[in-house]
Scaffold this motif. Structure first.
Motif, short mmCIF file in Angstrom:
data_model
loop_
_atom_site.label_atom_id
_atom_site.label_comp_id
_atom_site.label_asym_id
_atom_site.label_seq_id
_atom_site.Cartn_x
_atom_site.Cartn_y
_atom_site.Cartn_z
N LEU A 158 -4.47 25.80 13.29
CA LEU A 158 -4.50 24.37 12.99
C LEU A 158 -4.43 23.50 14.24
CD1 LEU A 158 -2.25 24.16 9.77
CD2 LEU A 158 -4.75 24.00 9.94
N THR A 161 -2.40 30.81 10.27
CA THR A 161 -2.89 29.48 9.89
C THR A 161 -2.33 28.41 10.81
OG1 THR A 161 -3.12 30.08 7.55
CG2 THR A 161 -2.90 27.74 8.06
N LYS A 204 0.29 35.52 7.40
CA LYS A 204 -0.90 34.70 7.20
C LYS A 204 -0.61 33.24 7.53
CE LYS A 204 -3.57 35.51 3.65
NZ LYS A 204 -4.03 35.76 2.26
N GLN A 205 0.57 32.77 7.17
CA GLN A 205 0.95 31.39 7.51
C GLN A 205 1.02 31.21 9.02
OE1 GLN A 205 4.63 30.59 5.50
NE2 GLN A 205 3.71 30.54 3.46
N HIS A 237 -3.85 22.75 1.10
CA HIS A 237 -2.72 23.67 1.05
C HIS A 237 -2.37 24.19 2.44
CE1 HIS A 237 0.02 26.58 -0.76
NE2 HIS A 237 -0.54 27.52 -0.03
N LYS A 238 -3.38 24.55 3.23
CA LYS A 238 -3.13 25.03 4.59
C LYS A 238 -2.55 23.94 5.47
CE LYS A 238 -6.67 28.67 4.67
NZ LYS A 238 -7.93 29.14 5.29
N LEU A 275 1.19 22.82 5.59
CA LEU A 275 2.13 23.57 6.43
C LEU A 275 2.59 22.74 7.62
CD1 LEU A 275 3.41 26.42 6.75
CD2 LEU A 275 1.40 27.08 8.07
N SER A 305 2.61 22.23 14.44
CA SER A 305 2.24 23.64 14.39
C SER A 305 3.35 24.50 14.97
CB SER A 305 0.94 23.86 15.16
OG SER A 305 0.63 25.23 15.22
N LYS A 322 0.46 28.13 -5.51
CA LYS A 322 -0.56 27.21 -4.99
C LYS A 322 -0.87 26.12 -6.00
CE LYS A 322 -3.02 30.17 -1.73
NZ LYS A 322 -4.34 30.73 -1.32
#
Length: 417
Positions: free
Chosen positions: A115, A111, A107-108, A140-141, A144, A368, A60
């Motif tokens: 989004l 996320t 987790k990604q 950071h999120k 993606l 996404s 990160k």
């Protein structure tokens, strides 16, 4: 002889160096023990705690080492950068490691799904305000959603892992050692449940804000790694050594007079020893070097025990100061060599791309979807690798019953590891 008081011992105080030397003696002794066992014909595998690998695969931000005390990111990066096995002791990943690695993608996935539902207020703050600068976690999120960020967060970790497995820098634990034919399954399950319960209690107090489900998941992973070392090691033929930075986990790996846990400095020492030996620097024999290092450090600890902790080094007698400098130069620094993983970042271009995406609902949905597709692709590539991470013990202790692991297996259609 005068002394200076410190609330915390500074790096030029006797107290600081007493702590450094005591820790160094323990890791040097463990490294010597492991090399000696290998020479006696015992096969060892260093089973890596995923918390050690996470900064390498899913960074990160950069981290910077302190003098004479490398951080996890620096040490593991240095070991893996060498891209050659540590003597005859493989760095191994188990089913527990695999689930935590894939858990990052899970987790990604969550996320990426969330989004698409950014509210108008947040979109406005992203496109017209400085919230990205003030909130690195949000940036950071959202990265993606960008092609560069997506590759960095999903494609690169999977490809890096597969490359290291292919080169045998890392191995699947199932390919490194043979599991015992018969194990006390009930005793193992009872130990697993006991450690997992204790870990949940500790994490609830320390990890405020983390969901109960996540706390349970990571507690079970830690417990699984510990019982793997305790019950699946064959004392005289093959041993699974759990490598971590968490002292209580190392102590959990104690069985009688045997300790099947190690601090991450031990493989770092062995990595540097191997390369120093190849280069003909410092020594010609690793065992004799470690034996001498242990003696020198032990004798030095006895020497400085007569001095107050808050005494500064320049206030020591000259012979003691010279001894500390020599031991640090001859034995500690060579074995603690790492690379600095800290790095600067220019976020302006990334922030602009994020703003363009979130300001267009169609782009947001497409980005996404692209992220989710790529996440699935990367999980599939890792899951279908030829490595055997050793699933038998995970089934015996009921690790697969965990809700997050069930979700991972269903979401990514994983039938086996």
């Amino acid at each position: 002889m005068s002394s200076s008081k410190h609330n915390e011992y500074s790096s030029d105080s006797v107290g600081y160096w007493r702590t450094v030397l005591t820790g160094a003696l323990q890791t040097l002794a463990h490294a010597l023990n492991d090399i000696t066992k290998q020479q006696e014909g015992v096969r060892l595998a260093y089973h890596l705690d995923f918390s050690l690998l996470a900064p390498e695969f899913f960074p990160k931000r950069g981290t910077r080492s302190q003098p004479a005390k490398p951080g996890v990111a620096d040490a593991i990066h240095w070991i893996l950068k060498k891209e050659s096995p540590i003597t005859d002791c493989p760095l191994a990943l188990s089913a527990a490691t695999y689930y935590e690695f894939v858990g990052m993608y899970n987790k990604q996935f969550d996320t990426a799904q969330k989004l698409t539902d950014l509210n108008e207020s947040l979109v406005n703050q992203i496109t017209n305000g400085d919230i990205l600068t003030k909130t690195p976690g949000l940036r950071h999120k959202l990265s993606l959603l960008t092609e560069k960020g997506r590759d960095s967060m999903t494609r690169e970790p999977a490809e890096r892992l597969l490359n290291l497995l292919d080169k045998r820098v890392l191995t699947g634990l199932g390919d490194s050692l043979d599991y015992p034919d018969h194990v006390p399954v009930k005793k193992i399950r009872d130990t697993f449940d006991e450690i997992a319960t204790d870990e949940v209690s500790i994490r609830k107090q320390r990890q405020i804000g983390r969901s109960p489900e996540e706390i349970e998941f990571h507690s079970k992973i830690d417990a699984a790694s510990i019982v793997l070392s305790l019950y699946y090691s064959k004392e005289k033929s093959s041993q699974v050594i759990f490598v971590t930075e968490t002292i209580r986990h190392i102590e959990h790996c104690r069985k009688g007079d045997q300790l099947f846990g190690r601090h991450f400095y031990v493989p770092l020492h062995l990595c540097n020893l191997s390369h120093l030996e190849e280069e003909g620097r410092y020594f010609r024999n690793k065992v004799s070097f470690l034996e001498k290092a242990c003696r020198e450090v032990s004798d030095l600890i006895l020497e400085i025990k007569h001095y107050e902790d808050d005494l500064l080094l320049y206030e020591l007698p000259e012979h003691a100061l010279r001894w500390i400098v020599a031991v640090n130069h001859n034995y500690l620094e060579p074995l603690l060599e790492t690379t600095d993983t800290s790095e600067g970042s220019d976020h302006e271009e990334l922030d602009e791309e994020i703003r363009n995406i979130v300001n267009d609902r169609s782009k947001l949905r497409n980005s996404s979807d692209d992220a989710i597709d790529q996440i699935k692709e990367m999980v599939s590539s890792v899951s279908n690798s030829k490595e055997s991470f050793g699933i038998a013990y995970a089934e015996q202790i009921g690790l697969a019953e965990d809700p997050i692991i069930k979700r991972i297996k269903n979401r990514f259609e994983i039938s086996k590891v």
